[in-house]
Write a protein that holds these residues in place. Structure first.
Motif, short mmCIF file in Angstrom:
data_model
loop_
_atom_site.label_atom_id
_atom_site.label_comp_id
_atom_site.label_asym_id
_atom_site.label_seq_id
_atom_site.Cartn_x
_atom_site.Cartn_y
_atom_site.Cartn_z
N GLY A 1 0.78 -1.23 0.00
CA GLY A 1 0.00 0.00 0.00
C GLY A 1 0.81 1.27 0.00
O GLY A 1 0.24 2.37 0.14
N ASN A 2 2.12 1.18 -0.18
CA ASN A 2 3.00 2.36 -0.16
C ASN A 2 2.74 3.21 -1.41
O ASN A 2 3.06 2.81 -2.53
N LYS A 3 2.18 4.40 -1.23
CA LYS A 3 1.78 5.24 -2.35
C LYS A 3 2.96 5.70 -3.20
O LYS A 3 2.85 5.83 -4.42
N GLU A 4 4.09 5.95 -2.57
CA GLU A 4 5.26 6.38 -3.33
C GLU A 4 5.72 5.30 -4.30
O GLU A 4 6.08 5.60 -5.45
N ALA B 1 -1.57 -9.19 2.37
CA ALA B 1 -2.47 -8.63 1.35
C ALA B 1 -3.81 -8.34 2.00
O ALA B 1 -4.06 -8.73 3.14
N GLY B 2 -4.69 -7.65 1.30
CA GLY B 2 -5.99 -7.35 1.88
C GLY B 2 -6.92 -6.67 0.90
O GLY B 2 -6.49 -6.01 -0.05
N TYR B 3 -8.20 -6.82 1.15
CA TYR B 3 -9.25 -6.27 0.29
C TYR B 3 -9.14 -4.75 0.17
O TYR B 3 -9.07 -4.21 -0.93
N ARG B 4 -9.14 -4.06 1.29
CA ARG B 4 -9.09 -2.60 1.28
C ARG B 4 -7.76 -2.09 0.74
O ARG B 4 -7.70 -1.05 0.06
N GLN B 5 -6.71 -2.81 1.03
CA GLN B 5 -5.40 -2.41 0.52
C GLN B 5 -5.37 -2.49 -1.01
O GLN B 5 -4.84 -1.59 -1.67
N LEU C 1 -15.02 -1.87 -6.52
CA LEU C 1 -14.02 -1.67 -7.57
C LEU C 1 -14.39 -0.50 -8.47
O LEU C 1 -13.53 0.29 -8.87
N ARG C 2 -15.66 -0.39 -8.79
CA ARG C 2 -16.08 0.75 -9.61
C ARG C 2 -15.90 2.06 -8.87
O ARG C 2 -15.49 3.07 -9.44
N THR C 3 -16.20 2.06 -7.57
CA THR C 3 -16.00 3.26 -6.76
C THR C 3 -14.53 3.68 -6.76
O THR C 3 -14.21 4.87 -6.72
N ALA C 4 -13.63 2.69 -6.83
CA ALA C 4 -12.19 2.96 -6.86
C ALA C 4 -11.71 3.34 -8.26
O ALA C 4 -10.52 3.56 -8.48
N GLY C 5 -12.63 3.39 -9.23
CA GLY C 5 -12.29 3.81 -10.58
C GLY C 5 -11.71 2.73 -11.47
O GLY C 5 -11.13 3.03 -12.52
N LEU D 1 -7.95 -2.24 -3.06
CA LEU D 1 -8.75 -1.13 -3.57
C LEU D 1 -7.93 0.16 -3.56
O LEU D 1 -7.97 0.95 -4.51
N GLY D 2 -7.18 0.37 -2.48
CA GLY D 2 -6.37 1.57 -2.37
C GLY D 2 -5.27 1.63 -3.41
O GLY D 2 -4.96 2.71 -3.94
N VAL D 3 -4.64 0.49 -3.69
CA VAL D 3 -3.58 0.43 -4.70
C VAL D 3 -4.13 0.82 -6.07
O VAL D 3 -3.55 1.66 -6.78
N LEU D 4 -5.25 0.24 -6.45
CA LEU D 4 -5.84 0.51 -7.76
C LEU D 4 -6.30 1.96 -7.89
O LEU D 4 -6.12 2.60 -8.93
N GLU D 5 -6.90 2.48 -6.83
CA GLU D 5 -7.37 3.85 -6.86
C GLU D 5 -6.20 4.84 -6.95
O GLU D 5 -6.23 5.79 -7.74
N HIS D 6 -5.16 4.59 -6.16
CA HIS D 6 -4.04 5.53 -6.17
C HIS D 6 -3.27 5.49 -7.49
O HIS D 6 -2.77 6.53 -7.94
#
Length: 354
Positions: A182-185, A217-221, A279-283, A223-228
């Motif tokens: 989940g590291n955004k950088e 790994a994780g569900y919310r993580q 997933l759609r909410t995450a774009g 989603l965050g990876v794909l969205e970012h």
């Protein structure tokens, strides 16, 4: 009671039986009462044998250069279709950063270790030169997880993309990436490397995540990876109304994000629908559905075989939610006919041409 000794002959016969079961994709599971049951492989889970000029050329080149491809390593049933390019488009999935993963998911047969071999610093250039010589239209890069590295392999991934684009500018590149915890950088590093499709797999519904995937790994993580990834690309390259960062190359289309769900793990219909909405909410733009197949008897069992009509249903539901592309079928895999999928969308006007 006399001691019972297992003879070599008995061990060999057991080994042969196990190998035969795996060859036939016979799935052993347990009923609610704990009794053993066998789920024979249904007729629709059969693929055509690989053949054709493109297939033979890619296979020979891969072996001569000693490159690793998921297509061969995972014995993908679609290798003939993807490497052959049914409509004149060949696709290959190359695995970089070694063949040993730092994680252990219960559905995956890749080797695991806390300390894999060091990365090959020449790999980005070697892969780029090999791909340039193949004449591919579309390539998928994937990798094992490398949690032990300071940047978890993000820099290596990004450099491989840059080297491929440098040698083959018109090549379409999809990256099926780790989650980088989940590291955004690190996600940004890969998302702005020049790739066309950023893929990271959800694998299963939220309730089954801990059973199916490694604990890191994780569900919310996911989603965050794909969205970012999408947001990072938009910020770097700019959009139709917003300029990008200084020095960023001009792009005429946005980054496509993609994920995949395995079915047959015990998921419920409403759980699948909830995942699709999230997933759609995450774009996320692209989703694929495929049947989970147990790689060996040591891995988690198949709970049921999902029928082709059910896969058609999920395709229709995903399209209705607004996913730009959907591939759904028993033998569909994450990078299933990836090139055809992307180019078909471009030809239909769903994506802005280069």
């Amino acid at each position: 009671m006399p001691e019972v000794t297992v003879t070599k002959t008995t061990r060999e016969s057991l080994r042969e039986k196990l190998q035969e079961d795996e060859k036939n994709h016979t799935v052993v599971g347990f009923s609610s009462k704990g009794s053993k049951k066998t789920l024979p492989k249904p007729a629709w889970l059969k693929a055509e044998p690989p053949r054709g000029e493109n297939y033979n050329r890619l296979r020979d080149t891969v072996r001569s250069l000693k490159l690793a491809t998921v297509c061969e390593e995972a014995k993908c049933p679609n290798i003939g279709e993807c490497w052959g390019g049914k409509e004149g488009t060949a696709t290959a999935t190359i695995m970089i950063m070694g063949d040993t993963c730092t994680r252990g998911c219960s559905f995956c047969s890749v080797k695991t270790s806390r300390a894999p071999a060091p990365l090959d610093p020449h790999e980005p250039v070697n892969v780029a030169e090999a791909v340039a010589g193949w004449g591919l239209d579309y390539v998928v890069l994937t990798s094992v997880d490398r949690d032990e590295l300071p940047d978890q392999g993000a820099g290596h991934f990004a450099e491989t993309v840059r080297q491929m684009k440098k040698r083959t500018p018109k090549l379409l590149v999809e990256c099926l990436t780790p989650d980088f915890r989940g590291n955004k950088e690190l996600i940004t590093m890969v998302a702005t490397s020049g790739l066309d499709v950023f893929a990271h797999n959800m694998e299963t519904v939220e309730r089954l995540q801990r059973r199916v995937r490694d604990y890191r790994a994780g569900y919310r993580q996911t989603l965050g990876v794909l969205e970012h990834a999408k947001l990072a690309a938009e910020k770097y390259y700019g959009t139709a109304t917003t300029p990008g960062e200084e020095g960023a190359p001009v792009r005429t289309r946005g980054l496509i994000t993609k994920t995949s769900l395995m079915l047959g793990l015990g998921e419920k219909e409403e759980e699948i629908r909830a995942a699709l909405r999230d997933l759609r909410t995450a774009g996320v733009d692209v989703v694929t559905f495929g049947q989970y197949l147990r790689p060996t008897q040591r891995h988690m069992s198949v709970q049921r075989y999902v029928t082709p009509p059910e896969f058609d249903q999920w395709r229709e539901e995903a399209q209705a939610l607004g996913f730009r592309y959907v591939a759904s079928g028993p033998l569909v895999r994450s990078s299933y006919r990836a090139g055809e999928l992307y180019l078909k969308g471009m030809l239909e006007g769903d994506n802005v041409a280069r």
